[in-house]
Design an enzyme around this catalytic site. Structure first.
Site, PDB file in Angstrom:
ATOM      1  N   ASP A   1       0.854  -1.190   0.000  1.00  0.00           N
ATOM      2  CA  ASP A   1       0.000   0.000   0.000  1.00  0.00           C
ATOM      3  C   ASP A   1       0.885   1.234   0.000  1.00  0.00           C
ATOM      4  O   ASP A   1       2.121   1.126   0.037  1.00  0.00           O
ATOM      5  CB  ASP A   1      -0.941  -0.008   1.211  1.00  0.00           C
ATOM      6  CG  ASP A   1      -2.306   0.611   0.891  1.00  0.00           C
ATOM      7  OD1 ASP A   1      -2.326   1.654   0.210  1.00  0.00           O
ATOM      8  OD2 ASP A   1      -3.332   0.064   1.313  1.00  0.00           O
TER       9      ASP A   1
ATOM     10  N   HIS B   1     -12.857  -1.523  -7.788  1.00  0.00           N
ATOM     11  CA  HIS B   1     -14.014  -0.641  -7.966  1.00  0.00           C
ATOM     12  C   HIS B   1     -13.696   0.823  -7.701  1.00  0.00           C
ATOM     13  O   HIS B   1     -14.522   1.688  -7.947  1.00  0.00           O
ATOM     14  CB  HIS B   1     -15.197  -1.116  -7.117  1.00  0.00           C
ATOM     15  CG  HIS B   1     -15.076  -0.855  -5.647  1.00  0.00           C
ATOM     16  ND1 HIS B   1     -16.161  -0.905  -4.795  1.00  0.00           N
ATOM     17  CD2 HIS B   1     -14.009  -0.557  -4.854  1.00  0.00           C
ATOM     18  CE1 HIS B   1     -15.780  -0.651  -3.568  1.00  0.00           C
ATOM     19  NE2 HIS B   1     -14.487  -0.433  -3.578  1.00  0.00           N
TER      20      HIS B   1
ATOM     21  N   PHE C   1       0.781   1.225  -6.821  1.00  0.00           N
ATOM     22  CA  PHE C   1       0.642   0.122  -7.770  1.00  0.00           C
ATOM     23  C   PHE C   1       0.489   0.565  -9.221  1.00  0.00           C
ATOM     24  O   PHE C   1       0.532  -0.256 -10.137  1.00  0.00           O
ATOM     25  CB  PHE C   1      -0.480  -0.853  -7.382  1.00  0.00           C
ATOM     26  CG  PHE C   1      -1.803  -0.265  -6.988  1.00  0.00           C
ATOM     27  CD1 PHE C   1      -2.453   0.673  -7.773  1.00  0.00           C
ATOM     28  CD2 PHE C   1      -2.424  -0.695  -5.820  1.00  0.00           C
ATOM     29  CE1 PHE C   1      -3.682   1.181  -7.411  1.00  0.00           C
ATOM     30  CE2 PHE C   1      -3.674  -0.187  -5.450  1.00  0.00           C
ATOM     31  CZ  PHE C   1      -4.302   0.752  -6.255  1.00  0.00           C
TER      32      PHE C   1
END
Length: 346
Positions: free
Chosen positions: A208, A254, A236
């Site tokens: 993260d 999403h 990422f």
């Protein structure tokens, strides 16, 4: 000429409540958020009190305090006794008392500070297709979110609330053929910790943004994690994903548009070792009449994220096949919960 509108009999089951119910939803939301913010449910945990006693403890005034408590009882969050006392309902005792394992206070704060203000611009978002969250307009809502400590803590708590129901389903997957996993966008490590705890042979990691490493370290220490899960900071979209047997994208795809989803899955295929898999879970829309939960989640992504939204299970399968995976839906598709999809790499 007859008035056709007046000649059609009104069905007996038709009621103005069908309109007034959603209309008063905002009022009910404010009642819940105000009660949670005041610590009312924590104050009442394991006990009962009268309206007068609670108004004194919380700094409220009568008779408004009494009406407030009766409204909470009407919402099923308090139980009003004949002797004039109030106590928590089972649901409030479980989810709204600070310190409980399933406390959702962080998610309530996230909704109040982040989601609800963005929802104020729903009409604009529908007309323009642009998010109503300032951070998303700059490209990445998380960069802005993580600049504020309280907002970060609320968001991370809310992520734990939303992914905790998935822990059982993830635990039912056969992990015996894998030796490692990385939870992409895994926040402070709630999912990764529990997976490693249930499968001691697995080497787990969270990938993260670097800003979350401190929160990860603190949370792992609180959970008693002995180093079974590590943290890797990065973006990422800016570079390759960590190599592993399994990559997990939970409530990640999403948040982004279709092109970004395809990019992430192609990167995942490059990073996953032969015989490995990618695991995806989101509130996917699987038919023409999806559960309300999924459509509300889709609209939340519309107003808050950088081009995100919910998507059909069939689209998820198509993106996985395009990236080189063999997709499989685990469990039901028509569910009020998240849909879980696995893409296996040959």
């Amino acid at each position: 000429m007859s008035d056709q509108k007046n000649s059609v009999p009104e069905p007996e089951e038709l009621s103005i409540g069908q309109v007034m119910g959603p209309l008063t939803g905002f009022w009910q939301t404010k009642i819940l958020l105000t009660a949670a913010e005041s610590g009312l449910f924590t104050e009442l945990s394991g006990s009962s009190a009268t309206a007068e006693e609670l108004s004194t403890q919380l700094g409220y005034r009568m008779p408004g305090a009494s009406d407030f408590l009766l409204a909470l009882a009407g919402l099923g969050l308090l139980h009003a006794s004949e002797d004039g006392t109030f106590r928590n309902s089972p649901a409030a005792e479980r989810y709204l008392v600070r310190g409980r394992p399933e406390f959702i206070g962080g998610y309530l704060q996230f909704c109040e500070r982040e989601l609800n203000p963005a929802w104020e611009g729903l009409g604009t978002a529908l007309r323009t297709g642009t998010p109503q969250n300032p951070g998303a307009l700059e490209g990445n809502p998380y960069e802005t979110l993580y600049q504020d400590r309280e907002s970060t803590e609320s968001f991370l708590e809310s992520m734990d609330t939303l992914n905790t129901p998935l822990l059982r389903r993830l635990g039912e997957i056969d992990w015996s053929g894998y030796g490692s996993f990385v939870d992409i966008g895994g926040a402070r490590g709630n999912v990764a910790h529990h997976l490693a705890l249930r499968n001691p042979h697995l080497k787990g990691a969270v990938f993260d943004l670097p800003q979350l490493e401190g929160a990860f370290t603190t949370h792992m220490a609180a959970l008693g994690n002995d180093g079974a899960v590590s943290f890797h900071g990065g973006d990422f979209f800016a570079g390759p994903l960590p190599e592993s047997d399994v990559l997990i994208f939970g409530h990640v795809l999403h948040n982004w548009g279709v092109d970004e989803r395809r990019t992430l899955l192609r990167k995942a295929h490059d990073a996953i070792r032969p015989g490995g898999a990618v695991i995806i879970y989101d509130p996917m829309v699987s038919n023409s009449a999806p559960p309300l939960y999924a459509t509300l989640a889709a609209l939340s992504m519309l107003v808050w994220s950088a081009g995100g939204g919910e998507y059909p299970v069939s689209d998820c399968h198509a993106w996985l096949e395009e990236a080189g995976f063999h997709p499989e839906t685990v469990g039901p598709e028509d569910t009020p919960d998240d849909v879980l999809v696995i893409g296996r790499k040959s």
